[in-house]
Scaffold this motif. Structure first.
Motif, short mmCIF file in Angstrom:
data_model
loop_
_atom_site.label_atom_id
_atom_site.label_comp_id
_atom_site.label_asym_id
_atom_site.label_seq_id
_atom_site.Cartn_x
_atom_site.Cartn_y
_atom_site.Cartn_z
N VAL A 108 7.76 10.96 2.70
CA VAL A 108 8.23 11.69 3.67
C VAL A 108 9.13 10.61 4.70
CG1 VAL A 108 7.58 12.82 6.02
CG2 VAL A 108 6.10 13.10 3.60
N VAL A 109 10.20 11.00 5.00
CA VAL A 109 11.13 10.15 5.77
C VAL A 109 11.31 10.71 7.15
CG1 VAL A 109 13.43 8.98 6.08
CG2 VAL A 109 12.53 9.49 3.92
N PHE A 110 10.73 9.84 8.21
CA PHE A 110 11.11 10.22 9.46
C PHE A 110 12.38 9.76 10.39
CE2 PHE A 110 6.60 9.95 8.17
CZ PHE A 110 6.06 11.25 8.64
N LEU A 111 13.05 10.49 10.64
CA LEU A 111 14.39 10.16 11.17
C LEU A 111 14.35 10.55 12.83
CD1 LEU A 111 16.43 11.47 8.37
CD2 LEU A 111 16.46 9.24 9.03
N SER A 112 15.11 9.79 13.33
CA SER A 112 15.28 9.73 14.80
C SER A 112 16.72 8.99 15.14
CB SER A 112 14.04 9.11 15.72
OG SER A 112 14.29 7.67 15.69
N ARG A 135 6.57 7.34 4.40
CA ARG A 135 5.27 7.09 3.94
C ARG A 135 5.30 8.25 2.73
NH1 ARG A 135 2.82 11.70 5.10
NH2 ARG A 135 3.02 12.61 7.23
N LYS A 136 4.18 8.05 1.76
CA LYS A 136 3.89 9.01 0.68
C LYS A 136 3.35 10.29 1.36
CE LYS A 136 5.05 7.07 -3.06
NZ LYS A 136 6.12 7.78 -3.69
N SER A 137 3.49 11.15 0.87
CA SER A 137 3.37 12.71 1.48
C SER A 137 1.52 12.82 1.19
CB SER A 137 3.73 13.82 0.67
OG SER A 137 3.17 15.05 0.96
N TYR A 138 1.23 13.42 2.54
CA TYR A 138 -0.45 13.46 2.41
C TYR A 138 -1.00 14.74 1.25
CZ TYR A 138 -0.49 11.50 7.15
OH TYR A 138 -0.18 10.82 8.04
N ASN A 177 0.69 -1.12 0.04
CA ASN A 177 0.01 0.00 0.08
C ASN A 177 1.04 1.36 -0.14
OD1 ASN A 177 -2.12 -1.59 0.27
ND2 ASN A 177 -2.60 -1.36 2.07
N VAL A 178 1.60 1.48 -0.87
CA VAL A 178 2.11 2.89 -1.14
C VAL A 178 3.43 3.15 -0.16
CG1 VAL A 178 1.52 4.88 -2.56
CG2 VAL A 178 -0.15 3.66 -1.39
N SER A 179 3.45 2.46 0.81
CA SER A 179 4.50 2.59 1.81
C SER A 179 5.99 2.33 1.36
CB SER A 179 3.88 1.96 3.11
OG SER A 179 4.99 1.99 4.05
N TYR A 180 6.94 3.31 1.71
CA TYR A 180 8.34 2.80 1.26
C TYR A 180 9.06 2.97 2.66
CZ TYR A 180 7.17 3.32 -3.63
OH TYR A 180 6.59 3.26 -4.72
N ILE A 181 10.15 2.02 2.65
CA ILE A 181 11.05 2.07 3.65
C ILE A 181 12.25 2.22 3.47
CG2 ILE A 181 11.58 0.80 5.78
CD1 ILE A 181 8.93 -0.26 6.24
N PHE A 182 13.16 3.26 3.94
CA PHE A 182 14.51 3.32 3.65
C PHE A 182 14.97 2.35 5.06
CE2 PHE A 182 12.76 6.74 1.98
CZ PHE A 182 13.35 6.96 0.57
N ILE A 183 15.95 1.42 4.70
CA ILE A 183 16.36 0.63 5.76
C ILE A 183 16.69 1.12 6.92
CG2 ILE A 183 18.33 -1.03 6.48
CD1 ILE A 183 16.48 -1.84 3.87
N GLY A 184 15.80 0.86 7.97
CA GLY A 184 15.89 1.48 9.52
C GLY A 184 15.13 2.87 9.46
N MET A 185 14.51 3.21 8.62
CA MET A 185 13.66 4.40 8.60
C MET A 185 12.35 4.19 8.34
SD MET A 185 16.30 6.96 6.74
CE MET A 185 18.24 6.75 6.90
N GLU A 186 11.58 5.09 9.18
CA GLU A 186 9.83 5.01 8.85
C GLU A 186 9.59 5.99 7.80
OE1 GLU A 186 6.04 6.06 10.98
OE2 GLU A 186 7.60 5.76 12.19
#
Length: 159
Positions: free
Chosen positions: A30-34, A20-23, A9-18
Motif C-alpha cells: 500500500v502506497v500512501f500519496l499526498s 507498507r505491506k497490506s493488512y 520489518n517488511v516495510s518498503y518505501i518508494f522514494i518520497g512516499m510512505e
C-alpha cells in the motif's frame, strides 16, 4: 517507474512516499500519496478517474490528500485497501464495471470483519447501497456464501 528500497520489518518505501505491506494480503504493498510527495502530480489523473485508491502492479495507491480534505478517516483508508485487495483476488480488470465494484465492496467488508477492522467494515456497509444500488444484507443473502468461500480458499493458498 519507482525506485524500491527495502527497510526493516517488511516495510518498503518508494522514494518520497510512505508505504507498507497490506493488512489483508502481504503480497501487495500500500502506497500512501499526498501532495507533499514529489510524484503526487503524476498520480492525480489516475485518482480523478479511479477514485481515492487504485490497484496497479501489486501496489495499492491511496490519495491521502483527498481523503484528509474530504474529512474521511483511517477507517475509510483501511476499507479502500480491502476493496482494492478484493479486486486483486477477484482478478478484476482495471476497467470500471459496476458489478466488479459491488463485488469488491462486499468482499472488502468481509475481509475487514475477518481481520478485526470492524469500524472499516462499517464504512463499507454504510456506503454499500449508495455505491451499488442494493442493500448490503440483500447482497449478502444473494452472494455471501460464494465470497466467504473465496476468503477461506485464499487463506489456504497463503499458508
Amino acid at each position: 517507474f519507482f525506485q524500491l528500497i527495502y527497510e526493516k520489518n517488511v516495510s518498503y518505501i518508494f522514494i518520497g512516499m510512505e508505504s507498507r505491506k497490506s493488512y489483508f494480503d502481504s503480497r501487495l504493498t500500500v502506497v500512501f500519496l499526498s501532495e507533499r510527495d514529489a510524484e503526487y502530480s503524476k498520480f492525480t489523473k489516475h485518482f480523478k478517474k479511479l477514485g481515492l485508491g487504485f490497484l496497479w502492479n501489486n501496489k495499492i495507491f491511496i490519495d491521502v490528500t483527498r481523503i484528509e480534505n474530504e474529512g474521511y478517516t483511517n477507517d475509510h483508508m483501511i476499507f479502500i485497501e480491502s476493496h482494492e485487495v478484493s479486486h486483486s483476488w477477484l482478478k478484476h480488470p482495471s476497467k470500471f464495471d459496476k458489478k466488479n465494484e459491488a463485488e469488491a465492496d462486499f468482499l472488502g467488508v468481509l475481509l475487514c470483519m475477518k481481520k478485526g477492522y470492524k469500524p472499516a467494515a462499517k464504512v463499507g456497509i454504510r456506503h454499500f447501497r449508495e455505491r451499488n444500488g442494493i442493500d448490503f444484507k440483500k447482497y449478502d443473502k444473494k452472494y455471501g456464501d460464494e465470497y466467504r468461500n473465496m476468503i477461506s480458499e485464499q487463506n489456504k493458498i497463503r499458508k
